[in-house]
Motif scaffolding. Structure first.
Motif, PDB file in Angstrom:
ATOM      1  N   LEU A   1      -0.121  -9.538  -8.859  1.00 26.09           N
ATOM      2  CA  LEU A   1       0.105  -8.256  -8.185  1.00 26.09           C
ATOM      3  C   LEU A   1      -1.077  -7.312  -8.370  1.00 26.09           C
ATOM      4  CD1 LEU A   1       3.856  -7.658  -9.069  1.00 26.09           C
ATOM      5  CD2 LEU A   1       2.901  -8.404  -6.881  1.00 26.09           C
ATOM      6  N   GLU A   2      -1.643  -7.273  -9.550  1.00 20.02           N
ATOM      7  CA  GLU A   2      -2.776  -6.385  -9.781  1.00 20.02           C
ATOM      8  C   GLU A   2      -3.991  -6.844  -8.988  1.00 20.02           C
ATOM      9  OE1 GLU A   2      -3.370  -5.690 -13.941  1.00 20.02           O
ATOM     10  OE2 GLU A   2      -1.348  -4.863 -14.200  1.00 20.02           O
TER      11      GLU A   2
ATOM     12  N   LEU B   1      -6.226  -4.396  -6.025  1.00 24.68           N
ATOM     13  CA  LEU B   1      -7.653  -4.040  -6.087  1.00 24.68           C
ATOM     14  C   LEU B   1      -8.272  -3.827  -4.707  1.00 24.68           C
ATOM     15  CD1 LEU B   1      -8.892  -6.295  -9.043  1.00 24.68           C
ATOM     16  CD2 LEU B   1      -8.525  -3.821  -9.032  1.00 24.68           C
ATOM     17  N   PRO B   2      -8.039  -4.707  -3.712  1.00 25.97           N
ATOM     18  CA  PRO B   2      -8.629  -4.456  -2.386  1.00 25.97           C
ATOM     19  C   PRO B   2      -8.119  -3.175  -1.729  1.00 25.97           C
ATOM     20  CG  PRO B   2      -7.881  -6.738  -2.578  1.00 25.97           C
ATOM     21  CD  PRO B   2      -7.339  -5.997  -3.752  1.00 25.97           C
ATOM     22  N   LEU B   3      -6.995  -2.658  -2.223  1.00 25.34           N
ATOM     23  CA  LEU B   3      -6.437  -1.419  -1.675  1.00 25.34           C
ATOM     24  C   LEU B   3      -7.013  -0.192  -2.374  1.00 25.34           C
ATOM     25  CD1 LEU B   3      -2.703  -2.574  -1.449  1.00 25.34           C
ATOM     26  CD2 LEU B   3      -4.391  -2.491   0.404  1.00 25.34           C
ATOM     27  N   GLY B   4      -7.913  -0.424  -3.317  1.00 25.06           N
ATOM     28  CA  GLY B   4      -8.558   0.669  -4.030  1.00 25.06           C
ATOM     29  C   GLY B   4      -7.661   1.379  -5.010  1.00 25.06           C
ATOM     30  N   SER B   5      -6.681   0.663  -5.532  1.00 23.67           N
ATOM     31  CA  SER B   5      -5.739   1.293  -6.445  1.00 23.67           C
ATOM     32  C   SER B   5      -5.217   0.256  -7.437  1.00 23.67           C
ATOM     33  CB  SER B   5      -4.571   1.904  -5.668  1.00 23.67           C
ATOM     34  OG  SER B   5      -3.689   2.574  -6.528  1.00 23.67           O
TER      35      SER B   5
ATOM     36  N   ALA C   1       0.821  -1.210   0.000  1.00 32.68           N
ATOM     37  CA  ALA C   1       0.000   0.000   0.000  1.00 32.68           C
ATOM     38  C   ALA C   1       0.856   1.262   0.000  1.00 32.68           C
ATOM     39  CB  ALA C   1      -0.928   0.000   1.214  1.00 32.68           C
ATOM     40  N   GLU C   2       2.016   1.202   0.692  1.00 30.97           N
ATOM     41  CA  GLU C   2       2.883   2.382   0.787  1.00 30.97           C
ATOM     42  C   GLU C   2       3.517   2.765  -0.542  1.00 30.97           C
ATOM     43  OE1 GLU C   2       5.427   2.777   4.532  1.00 30.97           O
ATOM     44  OE2 GLU C   2       5.031   0.618   4.406  1.00 30.97           O
TER      45      GLU C   2
END
Length: 294
Positions: A204-205, A209-213, A184-185
């Motif tokens: 990786l993609e 997705l769960p991180l909203g990015s 996330a960082e």
């Protein structure tokens, strides 16, 4: 119950019609209908619901269909391997593997195996781990090499080696002072990635997705070595399997930083359905892979 009966069940289910299923099995409609009635009598259960628009498998029919497909695939494999022996070739082993395995673990291992077994052929493809598990479970491949972060269901497994994912940066990047970093960082950084067909890239993609990015790529390249070249030139950062890039790390061209997300700590696992379902050649390859010093 014979092979024609099982082939008929598969064709009827696929076609949704006894008439069309009979044609695909090269049977007349009366003969096909008689075979299905005999199967239902032998199993003591109705196999297909008959409706105006066609037929659909009942729960008992679905169970029989699953086994019929497995037996059909085994028979097809047997015929293929016998034909290859008749032509002077050895068996063909279908192997599916994730990016890390195809990039570093498999090339030397399969090369030495093929050198020791001149008549054997290996059909090797790269796939994401969850696709590999499904293919092995459905008998579309004999052996799979996956990360142990995927649900392996009832498959039998052997651990091949530790294979953690790490964040990779140029030698002078500010992140090099960190002991570890989370996905996330760094998602706001520019990435260098593998081409879209890469199993690692899809993995990786999926975790982004769960991180909203989603990772933002300056470039996607066809090989892990080319990604390391770009990272060393400070084009962007990357996430790669540490074992695969050890030579680059040792040279000082790039720096690997621990990725502290749970899914990044992983092992490479060899998976297969069951010992009894492996061909003799597939067993030999399995044993060779697990005995290789990785």
């Amino acid at each position: 119950m014979d092979l024609i009966d099982l082939e008929l069940v598969v064709h009827v289910a696929d076609a949704g019609s006894i008439t069309h299923g009979a044609a695909r099995t090269h049977l007349t409609l009366p003969s096909a209908s008689a075979r299905i009635r005999a199967l239902e009598h032998a199993t003591g259960a109705t196999l297909f619901d008959r409706e105006r628009r066609g037929v659909t498998p009942t729960p008992a029919g679905t169970l029989l269909l699953r086994h019929a497909r497995t037996i059909g695939q085994a028979v097809d494999l047997m015929r293929t391997e016998l034909a290859e022996f008749a032509e002077g070739h050895g068996a063909t082993i279908r192997v599916l593997a994730n990016t890390a395995a195809t990039a570093s673990l498999l090339p030397p291992a399969v090369t030495s195996f093929l050198a020791a077994h001149p008549k054997v052929r290996i059909d090797l493809e790269e796939r994401p781990s969850h696709h590999i598990v499904a293919a092995v479970a459905e008998r579309r491949a004999e052996l799979g090499i996956v990360a142990d972060t995927v649900d392996l269901g009832q498959l039998e497994t052997r651990v091949l080696r530790a294979d953690p994912l790490v964040a990779v940066t140029a030698a002078h990047d500010p992140l090099t002072g960190r002991a570890s970093v989370s996905y996330a960082e760094i998602l706001n950084r520019a990435f260098v990635g593998l081409t879209g067909a890469s199993a690692l890239q899809e993995h990786l993609e999926g975790h982004a997705l769960p991180l909203g990015s989603r990772p933002s790529y300056r470039i996607r390249l066809p090989s892990i070595d080319s990604v390391c070249h770009a990272v060393a030139a400070d084009i962007g950062i990357a996430i790669l399997p540490r074992r695969t890039i050890q030579t680059w790390i040792t040279s000082g061209s790039i720096v690997a930083i621990v990725l502290d997300d749970p899914w990044a700590t992983r092992n490479l696992i060899l998976c297969y359905t069951a010992e009894s379902e492996l061909s003799q050649t597939a067993r030999a390859l399995r044993d060779h892979l697990t005995a290789t010093d990785n």
